[in-house]
Design a protein around this motif. Structure first.
Motif, PDB file in Angstrom:
ATOM      1  N   HIS A  24      87.273  33.477  49.786  1.00  8.90           N
ATOM      2  CA  HIS A  24      87.598  34.023  51.114  1.00  8.90           C
ATOM      3  C   HIS A  24      87.818  32.919  52.123  1.00  8.90           C
ATOM      4  N   PHE A  25      88.672  33.244  53.094  1.00  9.47           N
ATOM      5  CA  PHE A  25      88.783  32.357  54.235  1.00  9.47           C
ATOM      6  C   PHE A  25      87.593  32.571  55.136  1.00  9.47           C
ATOM      7  N   ARG A  26      87.189  31.520  55.788  1.00 10.76           N
ATOM      8  CA  ARG A  26      86.206  31.690  56.847  1.00 10.76           C
ATOM      9  C   ARG A  26      86.979  31.910  58.135  1.00 10.76           C
ATOM     10  N   GLN A  53      90.016  30.408  59.843  1.00 10.79           N
ATOM     11  CA  GLN A  53      90.941  29.598  59.033  1.00 10.79           C
ATOM     12  C   GLN A  53      92.288  30.272  58.819  1.00 10.79           C
ATOM     13  N   PRO A  73      82.645  24.106  64.969  1.00 11.85           N
ATOM     14  CA  PRO A  73      81.521  23.194  64.796  1.00 11.85           C
ATOM     15  C   PRO A  73      81.623  22.405  63.494  1.00 11.85           C
ATOM     16  N   GLY A  78      84.625  24.065  58.483  1.00  6.11           N
ATOM     17  CA  GLY A  78      85.738  24.166  57.549  1.00  6.11           C
ATOM     18  C   GLY A  78      87.078  23.874  58.213  1.00  6.11           C
ATOM     19  N   LYS A  79      87.134  22.826  58.981  1.00  9.09           N
ATOM     20  CA  LYS A  79      88.373  22.481  59.671  1.00  9.09           C
ATOM     21  C   LYS A  79      89.432  21.948  58.710  1.00  9.09           C
ATOM     22  N   ASP A  81      80.392  14.879  54.745  1.00 10.72           N
ATOM     23  CA  ASP A  81      80.358  16.239  54.246  1.00 10.72           C
ATOM     24  C   ASP A  81      79.349  16.350  53.115  1.00 10.72           C
ATOM     25  N   ARG A 107      74.743  22.334  56.391  1.00 12.47           N
ATOM     26  CA  ARG A 107      76.094  22.888  56.252  1.00 12.47           C
ATOM     27  C   ARG A 107      76.149  23.970  55.191  1.00 12.47           C
TER      28      ARG A 107
HETATM   29  P1  ADP Z   1      84.501  20.286  59.215  1.00 17.29           P
HETATM   30  O1  ADP Z   1      85.639  19.310  59.095  1.00 17.29           O
HETATM   31  O2  ADP Z   1      84.797  21.442  60.092  1.00 17.29           O
HETATM   32  O3  ADP Z   1      83.209  19.621  59.590  1.00 17.29           O
HETATM   33  P2  ADP Z   1      84.929  20.637  56.411  1.00 17.29           P
HETATM   34  O4  ADP Z   1      86.359  20.951  56.456  1.00 17.29           O
HETATM   35  O5  ADP Z   1      84.547  19.277  55.976  1.00 17.29           O
HETATM   36  O6  ADP Z   1      84.232  20.937  57.799  1.00 17.29           O
HETATM   37  O7  ADP Z   1      84.224  21.742  55.503  1.00 17.29           O
HETATM   38  C1  ADP Z   1      82.833  21.823  55.366  1.00 17.29           C
HETATM   39  C2  ADP Z   1      82.455  22.427  54.051  1.00 17.29           C
HETATM   40  O8  ADP Z   1      82.794  23.806  53.998  1.00 17.29           O
HETATM   41  C3  ADP Z   1      83.154  21.789  52.867  1.00 17.29           C
HETATM   42  O9  ADP Z   1      82.212  21.587  51.844  1.00 17.29           O
HETATM   43  C4  ADP Z   1      84.208  22.803  52.486  1.00 17.29           C
HETATM   44  O10 ADP Z   1      84.557  22.687  51.136  1.00 17.29           O
HETATM   45  C5  ADP Z   1      83.514  24.105  52.812  1.00 17.29           C
HETATM   46  N1  ADP Z   1      84.473  25.191  53.067  1.00 17.29           N
HETATM   47  C6  ADP Z   1      85.481  25.162  53.956  1.00 17.29           C
HETATM   48  N2  ADP Z   1      86.158  26.333  53.953  1.00 17.29           N
HETATM   49  C7  ADP Z   1      85.567  27.123  53.049  1.00 17.29           C
HETATM   50  C8  ADP Z   1      85.801  28.483  52.575  1.00 17.29           C
HETATM   51  N3  ADP Z   1      86.794  29.234  53.062  1.00 17.29           N
HETATM   52  N4  ADP Z   1      84.974  28.948  51.622  1.00 17.29           N
HETATM   53  C9  ADP Z   1      83.963  28.194  51.145  1.00 17.29           C
HETATM   54  N5  ADP Z   1      83.694  26.938  51.529  1.00 17.29           N
HETATM   55  C10 ADP Z   1      84.483  26.401  52.474  1.00 17.29           C
END
Ligand code: ADP
Ligand code: MG
Length: 558
Positions: A16-18, A21, A39, A43-44, A293, A321
């Motif tokens: 799923h998308f968060r 996203q 934050p 998942g940016k 991360d 996280r």
């Molecule tokens: P940010 O840049 O916002 O700090 P990241 O892009 O590094 O965050 O993502 C943080 C974590 O969340 C990573 O481990 C990533 O794989 C996970 N993640 C991101 N989107 C999803 C999703 N849709 N489903 C599950 N995990 C996700």
């Protein structure tokens, strides 16, 4: 071309998308620009990685840190994505090969440091190929008010002029209103769609305590449920990072130092061990963490006050996280406020900039001295509302006792006034407590009527009063020497028209005893001679009190 959903599942392995996203990705798919505030850990990355794969051409990602780029690119390559980076760590031949891949359309994602991107050679190269998007990661680096300002980021507005048809997305986790407005303005993203996520991190428990004996407090915290867990301990100075890491190692923890003064290989190695091994504690300056991360960081401890709420939020945000319960512990003292204040005063910025920094520091101190829910205050700072107290921060769990501090406040204010509104807190407290040290005598402050009127409180109790009067705007701290000054707010209090409820200091554990056990407890029988343990006890005491180690302490049972 595959759909975003297909890529999410088959390339990244998520179902799923968060939020938000998908909406962000759709914006880029429609060739529109986006500004994303989410934050840390939200998942940016997927917000630009997926459209870069789903759209024709190569996606260009601008990222401020080399270490961060390497990590991301390695992870992408492991997932079978054609990703590469160009920065100063790459040899000429390697760069050549990557440029060729780009020209032949063999790259999906190219990571660049801003200075590399802005080289005429790179810009010319990018003009020759099809680009799917520009992603400007850690976009708060464009903000001159922020803590990570990078001059190169300012020039990124040229992307819009030079590549008008390529959609752009800027992303950051730092987002007070002013920074957000500045990002939009400087990157020419005012007409972009803005996505602002909630900054609430419900699984992080916020705890803030006044410093008493920071090593003992840290040890108690670690022993109380954090054994074997991964965490970060932030310190203000490199020297303190090193001494704390060494001391934690002596206590049997795997503690690795990290600061900008260490060789690049050492830093990379410590970061790698933190990511790969279990139960590693990194003791670091703020140089550590942007973009780190690691999902299962269980705690973030600050042994010094961060210089703003944004910095505090971002640093604590590295915990939890994975959504599991995590703790953010901050230990702070008046000394921190003075030290940070001096750093602001001696910095090179304009007067306006300094004023802004002072306000930010005060907001941070305000968060420390709260008597109501910390999460509510934190979210309020980011222009969000939490209807109910969170029930999980230290204040919700154990509301601080308050006392009528009006009389104490009046004594303090009078003493600040009598000593001429130019001395720092420690001197004013010395006068209040009736000290006759050299400085007190030099200025004839032992002759003042306020000399000795505050003997009934300890030094730390007075410091707590000073901190709270600063936070509530009765006192200001000014200039190189961080002298205390009265504000207009003092009048009603001095006239007795106002009462002042102050928060009580938390109860201390019995001092010397705890300190001894903390050090001695960890000795294997017969492993370390007692005198050695005693010596380290003494050294620690001396360090805390800022005296040479040979001073004999009469008040501690060593
Ligand atoms: P940010 O840049 O916002 O700090 P990241 O892009 O590094 O965050 O993502 C943080 C974590 O969340 C990573 O481990 C990533 O794989 C996970 N993640 C991101 N989107 C999803 C999703 N849709 N489903 C599950 N995990 C996700
Ligand atoms: Mg990121």
């Amino acid at each position: 071309m595959n759909s975003p959903q297909h890529i999410l599942e088959h390339v990244f392995g998520y179902t799923h998308f968060r939020d938000p996203q998908e909406a962000v990705i759709n914006t880029l798919m429609a060739s529109d620009d986006a500004l994303v505030l989410m934050p840390t850990g939200g998942g940016k990355s997927l917000c630009y990685q997926i459209p870069a794969l789903a759209r024709p051409g190569c996606g260009v990602v601008i990222s401020p840190l080399i270490a961060l780029m390497q990590d991301q690119v390695e992870a992408l390559q492991e997932a079978g994505i054609r990703a590469a980076y160009l920065n100063s760590s790459i040899s000429y031949d390697e760069a050549q090969a990557i440029e060729n891949q780009l020209l032949y359309g063999e790259l999906d994602l190219l990571y660049l440091a801003p200075e590399r991107l802005l080289q005429p050679r790179t810009l010319a190269l990018l003009q020759r190929v099809e680009l799917s998007l520009f992603a400007i990661d850690e976009a708060h680096c464009v903000s001159q008010w922020g803590h990570d300002f990078r001059a190169d980021y300012l020039q990124l507005s040229c992307l819009h002029e030079q590549f008008p048809r390529v959609p752009r997305i800027a992303l950051t986790a730092t987002a007070d209103k002013r920074t957000r407005a500045e990002i939009a303005l400087r990157l020419d993203l005012e007409s972009a769609r803005h996505f602002v996520s909630s900054f609430d991190r419900p699984n992080i428990q916020y705890r803030i305590e006044p410093k008493d004996n920071q090593r003992r407090q840290l040890l108690q915290f670690l022993k109380n449920g954090q054994e074997g867990q991964a965490g970060v301990v932030y310190c203000l100075s490199r020297a303190k990072v090193e001494s704390t890491a060494e001391w934690l190692s002596q206590q049997g923890y795997t503690a690795l130092p990290y600061h900008a003064g260490l060789p690049a290989e050492t830093r990379a190695e410590h970061q790698r061990r933190f990511l790969r091994e279990e139960g590693v504690i990194v003791v670091a300056t703020i140089a550590f963490g942007m973009g780190i991360d690691k999902p299962d960081v269980r705690f973030v401890v600050h042994l010094d006050l961060p210089k703003s709420v944004e910095a505090y939020y971002q640093e604590t945000g590295r915990a939890g996280r994975d959504g599991e319960t995590s703790i953010a512990l901050l230990l702070y003292g008046l000394e921190d406020v003075v030290k940070l204040g001096q750093m602001v005063e001696s910095s090179e910025g304009s007067e306006e900039h300094k004023r802004h920094e002072r306000t930010r520091l005060n907001a941070m101190l305000g968060l420390c001295e709260m008597t109501s829910c910390r999460r509510q205050a934190l979210l309020h700072y980011f222009a969000e509302t939490l209807e109910q107290p969170c029930g999980n921060c230290d204040i919700c769990l154990e509301p601080p006792a308050t006392w009528d501090g009006s009389e104490a406040a009046i004594k303090l204010i009078s003493c600040v006034y009598r000593t001429g509104q130019r001395f720092g807190a420690s001197h004013v407290i010395d006068v209040l407590r009736g000290s006759d040290n050299e400085k007190v005598r030099k200025f004839n402050h032992d002759k003042l009527t306020t000399h000795g009127i505050g003997k009934d409180f300890s030094g730390s109790e007075w410091k707590a009063v000073v901190r709270q009067l600063i936070v509530r705007g009765y006192l200001e701290v000014e200039g190189e020497f961080q002298g205390l000054k009265l504000t207009e707010n003092c009048r009603p209090l001095l006239r007795g028209e106002e009462k002042l409820q102050l928060r009580k200091l938390p109860k201390k554990a019995p001092r010397a005893q705890t300190r001894n056990t903390a050090v001695l407890e960890d000795l294997e029988p017969g492993e370390e001679p007692l005198w050695l343990a005693l010596r380290s006890c003494r050294k620690q005491l001396a360090e805390e009190r800022g005296v040479p180690p040979y001073v004999v302490f009469h008040d501690a049972t060593l």
